[in-house]
Enzyme design. Sequence first.
Site, short mmCIF file in Angstrom:
data_model
loop_
_atom_site.label_atom_id
_atom_site.label_comp_id
_atom_site.label_asym_id
_atom_site.label_seq_id
_atom_site.Cartn_x
_atom_site.Cartn_y
_atom_site.Cartn_z
N ASP A 130 13.09 16.89 2.48
CA ASP A 130 13.74 17.66 1.26
C ASP A 130 15.13 17.24 1.41
OD1 ASP A 130 14.31 19.64 2.93
OD2 ASP A 130 13.35 21.34 2.29
N SER A 131 15.86 17.61 0.27
CA SER A 131 17.26 17.50 0.25
C SER A 131 18.15 18.60 1.15
CB SER A 131 17.61 17.39 -1.19
OG SER A 131 17.61 18.97 -1.60
N GLY A 132 17.61 19.59 1.29
CA GLY A 132 18.28 20.75 1.93
C GLY A 132 18.55 21.67 0.89
N GLY A 133 18.55 21.40 -0.52
CA GLY A 133 18.93 22.31 -1.40
C GLY A 133 18.27 23.73 -1.74
N PHE A 134 16.93 23.49 -1.47
CA PHE A 134 16.25 24.78 -1.55
C PHE A 134 16.59 25.74 -0.64
CE2 PHE A 134 12.39 27.35 -1.15
CZ PHE A 134 12.19 27.88 -2.51
N ASP B 125 18.82 18.81 -5.77
CA ASP B 125 18.53 19.52 -7.08
C ASP B 125 19.30 20.86 -7.06
OD1 ASP B 125 16.63 20.10 -5.51
OD2 ASP B 125 15.28 20.22 -6.99
N GLY C 207 11.16 23.56 -8.79
CA GLY C 207 11.51 24.65 -9.45
C GLY C 207 10.42 25.53 -9.92
N ASP D 147 3.14 20.38 -0.73
CA ASP D 147 3.63 20.72 0.75
C ASP D 147 3.54 22.25 0.67
OD1 ASP D 147 6.38 22.09 1.02
OD2 ASP D 147 6.51 20.81 -0.67
N CYS E 270 -17.54 25.95 8.71
CA CYS E 270 -16.25 25.08 9.22
C CYS E 270 -16.44 24.45 10.38
CB CYS E 270 -14.94 25.88 9.51
SG CYS E 270 -13.42 25.12 9.81
N CYS F 167 -14.03 22.72 12.28
CA CYS F 167 -13.08 22.63 12.96
C CYS F 167 -13.00 22.99 14.52
CB CYS F 167 -11.77 23.20 12.55
SG CYS F 167 -11.72 25.04 12.94
N CYS G 290 -13.48 26.90 15.23
CA CYS G 290 -14.69 27.39 14.83
C CYS G 290 -15.93 27.20 15.66
CB CYS G 290 -14.93 27.16 13.18
SG CYS G 290 -13.98 28.08 12.10
N HIS H 256 -7.03 26.14 12.62
CA HIS H 256 -7.92 26.20 11.93
C HIS H 256 -7.48 26.13 10.15
CE1 HIS H 256 -11.33 27.88 9.61
NE2 HIS H 256 -10.13 28.97 8.79
#
Lengths: 385, 385
Positions: free
Chosen positions: B106-110, B160, B232, B282, B320, B322, B325, B351
Amino acid sequence: MGATQPATWFERFEKLKFELLTKDPKTRARGGRLHTAHGIVETPVFMPVGTQATVKSMTPGQLRDLQVEILLCNSYHLFLRPGHETVARLGGLNQFMGWDRPILTDSGGFQVFSLSSLRDISDDGVRFRSHLDGSEHFLSPESAVEIQAGLGSDIMMVLDDCLAYPASHFESEKSMKRSIAWASRCKARFDALVAAHQDLFGIVQGGIYQDLRKESAEQLIGMNFPGYAIGGLAVGEPKPVMYEVIEQVEPHLPEERPRYLMGVGTPADLVECVALGVDMFDCVMPTRHARNGWLFTKQGHIVIRHAKYKDDPAPIDASCNCSVCRTYSRAYLRHLFIANEILSSVLNTLHNLHFYLDTMRRIRQFIELHRFDELLAETRRVGGH
Amino acid sequence: MGATQPATWFERFEKLKFELLTKDPKTRARGGRLHTAHGIVETPVFMPVGTQATVKSMTPGQLRDLQVEILLCNSYHLFLRPGHETVARLGGLNQFMGWDRPILTDSGGFQVFSLSSLRDISDDGVRFRSHLDGSEHFLSPESAVEIQAGLGSDIMMVLDDCLAYPASHFESEKSMKRSIAWASRCKARFDALVAAHQDLFGIVQGGIYQDLRKESAEQLIGMNFPGYAIGGLAVGEPKPVMYEVIEQVEPHLPEERPRYLMGVGTPADLVECVALGVDMFDCVMPTRHARNGWLFTKQGHIVIRHAKYKDDPAPIDASCNCSVCRTYSRAYLRHLFIANEILSSVLNTLHNLHFYLDTMRRIRQFIELHRFDELLAETRRVGGH
């Protein structure tokens, strides 16, 4: 011959068996094999510590990849949480923690003496308060065996009276005699329980006094344990004193039974004590140090948080072939440590355990070649650790 | 045809390419393939979050075993520690963290807007204080690109302006226009840097206002980004509002480019938003919830610390497959959580990530079969999450 039925696999392994395979000609180092219900362990062996039914930060799969052969788990911790009865209901420690190889459990005594408060010690046992919630409990020789039977470990340890260092001859004698009485009661309870696949080791005590150690060993041997531990060391005494006690105890122990030095030690200690005839070790050092960012290398240790590693593209140890050294830079490991990332503990533990297990592999190779004195000399020359 | 040289592998993959392979007939769900310098990603895809150059508690080997195809890393965190220049000197994020598959940053903005203090926002960029040590820094569209170029991610995001929810039409318009101006400057800086194997995505903003979202999308499309994110959202607005915004934005986005919904969401959100035409997701939810003992199952979640699991021999989810499990009981996982063991985070994360990745596998299968509407109906019927 023809009349003797060959033992079935089940009979063969239902009780512990120690094979002494080779003896180094110039030291007391021995190479052997320990047969347990959960498989074979090559000795000398190092047992990583899985205090609360987990070697901190490691999955069982990672331990298998490291070629860990046997773990130690702490009865004190598991008795308090989740409780040995819970573990027993869930099929025993192996099934509980997803580990299919051998497990050794201690008796809980050492942690009662070192972690808990309000220790009221009598010949009956120890009354103590949990370090977790202050709840009061009583540990006796009998209950120590019952707890370990519930946990289902391959090798159980007798409850012993853990003496602080330094202690007078008088105190040491009293403590040693209590430990002998407790060992006898543990043996009786163990024999009555008849835990098919489990075994019980005795623990030689007697502080730093040669006569007491000798008496302790002789009394225990009279009870015919399948293995003998040397306890009460690495509790603050100088290194030469520890080595001397081991050197003096060893001739009193039967050659055909494994010897286990409890709670020891540094990589150099492993080499020194193998030279004195020790077959089994356990220690929190590789795992605890890992979480504190102290990493072992053949040239001594490094403290990964140090600023000098900020941009260092080199692995922890260029001569190490562990998965961490083959993949990550010191710079990345420093970043993870500084950023308090869980992966820091994981990768550092992988490396330090590999270092210990690799030290044991070298030890076994040099013993097999009957050249263990060379490894001992090299270890003393390099120093460190 | 004969005159056209076939592209070499290097040319073929040096820039991102999206193949739209199939479209579900009854929803807007799409199946595709994203070609990056570090390999191919099947879409729709979920990207686990590796905030500080590590998906918390996971080794890269474990992520590969989980079949993770692409990670998201946070530029804000890596800019502050260890610094993008350090990462660049050490060969970029892939080499630094030992991950050989694609990475999106990501850009770091968030994070500047959500984690740091003293945010002085102007058309130039954002002045902020580090949440770690209070040090002052400035993030501009240009530096956001430079940081991500240093990190060497396959997919970079434009800086952004991140608006809080709720926001008026006036505020949202101002913010959206600033984001468009910043996107343009990011694009210019990106084109000047010519990062051979990297690509830059635009981010549609505009809050909850249909006209602003449409304008934002059109302006960005005019700049010809190889992929478009919807930003956003998942910032506190009601779920129906989020779905409505996506539903209205989607027709304005070019079909032949991937669409990435940032920071979303629950397993049900993934299904709902795939139905609206989203290709990439994500979210920290599977990993963060894992560390808090919140485990996903097909019948809803379980909170592993609850006393009712103390003796429970069942796996987290009997359906499951995995590794957790297949190996561990709820009783063991509860024990690890209560005992504050590192392995608790490791196993819970394994898991939960498996659950998310398996949800994506099912999504892709139903799309391929042109029966995605059935999965959507089933998800709505079961509810939960």
